[in-house]
Design a protein around this motif. Structure first.
Motif, short mmCIF file in Angstrom:
data_model
loop_
_atom_site.label_atom_id
_atom_site.label_comp_id
_atom_site.label_asym_id
_atom_site.label_seq_id
_atom_site.Cartn_x
_atom_site.Cartn_y
_atom_site.Cartn_z
N ILE A 17 -14.03 38.35 -6.45
CA ILE A 17 -15.29 37.51 -5.68
C ILE A 17 -15.69 36.65 -6.69
O ILE A 17 -15.92 36.58 -7.75
CB ILE A 17 -16.36 38.55 -5.64
CG1 ILE A 17 -15.97 39.74 -4.92
CG2 ILE A 17 -17.65 37.79 -5.19
CD1 ILE A 17 -16.99 40.97 -4.79
N LYS A 18 -15.52 35.38 -6.02
CA LYS A 18 -15.43 33.88 -6.90
C LYS A 18 -16.91 33.29 -6.51
O LYS A 18 -17.25 32.65 -7.55
CB LYS A 18 -14.51 33.07 -6.64
CG LYS A 18 -13.18 33.75 -6.77
CD LYS A 18 -12.60 33.92 -8.16
CE LYS A 18 -11.36 34.65 -8.38
NZ LYS A 18 -10.99 35.03 -9.62
N LEU A 19 -17.51 33.37 -5.50
CA LEU A 19 -18.75 32.88 -5.37
C LEU A 19 -19.43 33.44 -3.94
O LEU A 19 -18.77 33.77 -2.92
CB LEU A 19 -18.12 31.31 -4.58
CG LEU A 19 -19.51 30.47 -4.16
CD1 LEU A 19 -20.44 30.12 -5.30
CD2 LEU A 19 -18.61 29.10 -3.54
N ARG A 89 -6.99 38.15 -2.97
CA ARG A 89 -6.88 37.30 -4.26
C ARG A 89 -8.12 36.60 -4.68
O ARG A 89 -8.61 36.75 -5.84
CB ARG A 89 -5.57 36.35 -4.26
CG ARG A 89 -4.49 37.18 -3.68
CD ARG A 89 -3.82 38.03 -4.81
NE ARG A 89 -3.88 37.31 -6.06
CZ ARG A 89 -3.51 37.91 -7.29
NH1 ARG A 89 -3.30 39.30 -7.30
NH2 ARG A 89 -3.52 37.18 -8.42
N ALA A 90 -8.84 36.40 -3.73
CA ALA A 90 -10.09 35.62 -4.02
C ALA A 90 -10.83 35.47 -2.60
O ALA A 90 -10.44 35.43 -1.62
CB ALA A 90 -9.87 34.02 -4.71
N LEU A 91 -12.31 35.70 -3.02
CA LEU A 91 -13.20 35.58 -1.86
C LEU A 91 -14.40 34.60 -2.18
O LEU A 91 -14.76 34.65 -3.42
CB LEU A 91 -13.86 37.03 -1.39
CG LEU A 91 -14.52 37.26 -0.57
CD1 LEU A 91 -14.43 38.69 0.26
CD2 LEU A 91 -16.18 36.98 -1.07
N ALA A 92 -14.99 34.00 -1.18
CA ALA A 92 -16.28 33.39 -1.41
C ALA A 92 -17.11 33.38 -0.08
O ALA A 92 -16.34 33.26 1.02
CB ALA A 92 -15.85 31.86 -1.64
N ALA A 93 -18.36 33.25 -0.43
CA ALA A 93 -19.37 33.34 0.91
C ALA A 93 -20.62 32.80 0.42
O ALA A 93 -21.24 33.04 -0.45
CB ALA A 93 -19.42 34.81 1.45
#
Length: 153
Positions: A17-19, A89-93
């Motif tokens: 969870i990046k953003l 691998r990466a998630l942003a919302a």
């Protein structure tokens, strides 16, 4: 070549969870896309929700989004569930609040996974659950002078 599920790149990242954010300022597709960049991701799916000029057969002139103070925490909870269910691998919302005009970006979500199918499914699950579960409400004003509140919960 068949996928090797033993390879670390085939697995979910440690901190995917990046953003996550609720914003009063315009959203950036580029920011969200950059946040989910990952060298092990073979697929990245991005969804952009925009303010449209109609709803339910009526012309929309303007709208505003408001949210409960728990909205960002709820977004994170949903993101954590998506991460648990898919090899993310990466998630942003990010979701916008405040007054918006037709054409403005209301929500931008993205997910990167080792393969495209997983990325599509994870992104779909993320936006669908955000829309249905996060306490964000839309106040629409129509051309005929009527108004309507639409809630996520």
């Amino acid at each position: 070549m068949a996928p090797n599920n033993d390879h670390p790149g085939e697995q979910a990242a440690q901190q995917p969870i990046k953003l996550i954010g609720i914003r009063e300022t315009p959203l950036s597709v580029d920011e969200v896309f950059r946040a989910v960049g990952d060298e092990a991701a073979g697929g990245t799916a991005l969804f952009v929700g925009t303010v449209r000029n109609h709803d339910g057969g009526a012309d929309v002139d303007e709208l505003g989004y408001s949210c409960h103070p728990s909205a960002e925490a709820e977004m994170r909870r949903i993101a954590e569930k998506v991460v648990a269910d898919f090899p993310v691998r990466a998630l942003a919302a990010v979701h916008r609040v405040g007054d918006l005009r037709v054409g403005d970006l209301a929500v931008v979500v993205a997910v990167s996974c080792p393969h495209r199918g997983e990325a599509f499914e994870a992104c779909r699950k993320l936006i669908d659950d955000l829309k249905h579960e996060v306490p964000i409400w839309k106040h629409q004003k129509f051309s005929d002078g009527t108004e309507e509140w639409v809630g996520a919960c």
